[in-house]
Design a protein around this motif. Structure first.
Motif, PDB file in Angstrom:
ATOM      1  N   MET A  15      29.649 -27.311 206.313  1.00  0.00           N
ATOM      2  CA  MET A  15      30.196 -27.569 204.987  1.00  0.00           C
ATOM      3  C   MET A  15      31.504 -28.326 205.162  1.00  0.00           C
ATOM      4  O   MET A  15      32.425 -27.853 205.820  1.00  0.00           O
ATOM      5  N   VAL A  16      31.583 -29.537 204.618  1.00  0.00           N
ATOM      6  CA  VAL A  16      32.793 -30.334 204.750  1.00  0.00           C
ATOM      7  C   VAL A  16      33.640 -30.296 203.483  1.00  0.00           C
ATOM      8  O   VAL A  16      34.823 -30.633 203.523  1.00  0.00           O
ATOM      9  N   SER A  17      33.044 -29.867 202.377  1.00  0.00           N
ATOM     10  CA  SER A  17      33.809 -29.759 201.134  1.00  0.00           C
ATOM     11  C   SER A  17      33.091 -28.819 200.174  1.00  0.00           C
ATOM     12  O   SER A  17      31.869 -28.872 200.050  1.00  0.00           O
ATOM     13  N   ILE A  18      33.867 -27.961 199.538  1.00  0.00           N
ATOM     14  CA  ILE A  18      33.349 -27.094 198.472  1.00  0.00           C
ATOM     15  C   ILE A  18      34.400 -27.074 197.372  1.00  0.00           C
ATOM     16  O   ILE A  18      35.582 -26.883 197.638  1.00  0.00           O
ATOM     17  N   THR A  19      33.972 -27.270 196.143  1.00  0.00           N
ATOM     18  CA  THR A  19      34.883 -27.190 195.006  1.00  0.00           C
ATOM     19  C   THR A  19      34.125 -26.607 193.823  1.00  0.00           C
ATOM     20  O   THR A  19      32.911 -26.739 193.728  1.00  0.00           O
ATOM     21  N   GLY A  20      34.838 -25.948 192.952  1.00  0.00           N
ATOM     22  CA  GLY A  20      34.162 -25.380 191.800  1.00  0.00           C
ATOM     23  C   GLY A  20      35.052 -24.450 191.012  1.00  0.00           C
ATOM     24  O   GLY A  20      36.278 -24.489 191.130  1.00  0.00           O
ATOM     25  N   SER A  21      34.411 -23.587 190.233  1.00  0.00           N
ATOM     26  CA  SER A  21      35.174 -22.658 189.401  1.00  0.00           C
ATOM     27  C   SER A  21      34.512 -21.282 189.405  1.00  0.00           C
ATOM     28  O   SER A  21      33.295 -21.153 189.493  1.00  0.00           O
ATOM     29  N   LEU A  22      35.369 -20.281 189.333  1.00  0.00           N
ATOM     30  CA  LEU A  22      34.950 -18.893 189.155  1.00  0.00           C
ATOM     31  C   LEU A  22      35.545 -18.470 187.825  1.00  0.00           C
ATOM     32  O   LEU A  22      36.755 -18.565 187.626  1.00  0.00           O
ATOM     33  N   ALA A  23      34.724 -18.006 186.908  1.00  0.00           N
ATOM     34  CA  ALA A  23      35.226 -17.693 185.570  1.00  0.00           C
ATOM     35  C   ALA A  23      34.439 -16.544 184.966  1.00  0.00           C
ATOM     36  O   ALA A  23      33.477 -16.043 185.557  1.00  0.00           O
ATOM     37  N   TRP A  24      34.867 -16.148 183.794  1.00  0.00           N
ATOM     38  CA  TRP A  24      34.154 -15.139 183.002  1.00  0.00           C
ATOM     39  C   TRP A  24      33.653 -15.802 181.737  1.00  0.00           C
ATOM     40  O   TRP A  24      34.384 -16.537 181.082  1.00  0.00           O
ATOM     41  N   LYS A  60      36.957 -20.073 205.537  1.00  0.00           N
ATOM     42  CA  LYS A  60      38.132 -19.752 204.743  1.00  0.00           C
ATOM     43  C   LYS A  60      37.992 -20.373 203.372  1.00  0.00           C
ATOM     44  O   LYS A  60      37.660 -21.544 203.254  1.00  0.00           O
ATOM     45  N   ILE A  61      38.251 -19.585 202.343  1.00  0.00           N
ATOM     46  CA  ILE A  61      38.164 -20.057 200.964  1.00  0.00           C
ATOM     47  C   ILE A  61      39.484 -19.740 200.275  1.00  0.00           C
ATOM     48  O   ILE A  61      39.974 -18.619 200.354  1.00  0.00           O
ATOM     49  N   THR A  62      40.064 -20.719 199.598  1.00  0.00           N
ATOM     50  CA  THR A  62      41.281 -20.517 198.834  1.00  0.00           C
ATOM     51  C   THR A  62      40.914 -20.451 197.362  1.00  0.00           C
ATOM     52  O   THR A  62      40.240 -21.327 196.842  1.00  0.00           O
ATOM     53  N   VAL A  63      41.364 -19.385 196.686  1.00  0.00           N
ATOM     54  CA  VAL A  63      41.130 -19.219 195.256  1.00  0.00           C
ATOM     55  C   VAL A  63      42.482 -19.266 194.565  1.00  0.00           C
ATOM     56  O   VAL A  63      43.408 -18.539 194.939  1.00  0.00           O
TER      57      VAL A  63
END
Length: 70
Positions: A15-24, A60-63
């Protein structure tokens, strides 16, 4: 609206890039993630990630939590 999903299982890719959103939404979690994966021959695949599993190395994931509603 007609939607189609062309799914692909990738093994042995990084995985070279991951982007997105975590929401309710409506009191349920809503996860929307896009990613780019690259293979040993420098080919890349990108698109919406429906699911993935980390199998060989740590990840590693940054939120970032926003103080206001977006």
């Amino acid at each position: 609206m007609n939607r189609w999903i062309n799914t692909k299982a990738l093994n042995g890719f990084e995985m070279v890039s991951i982007t997105g959103s975590l929401a309710w939404k409506n009191r349920q979690s809503s996860i929307h993630i896009h990613g780019v994966a690259s293979g040993g021959r420098f080919q890349a695949y990108s698109g919406r990630m429906l699911e993935f599993e980390v199998t060989t190395r740590p990840m590693k994931i940054t939120v970032i939590a926003h103080q206001c509603r977006l």
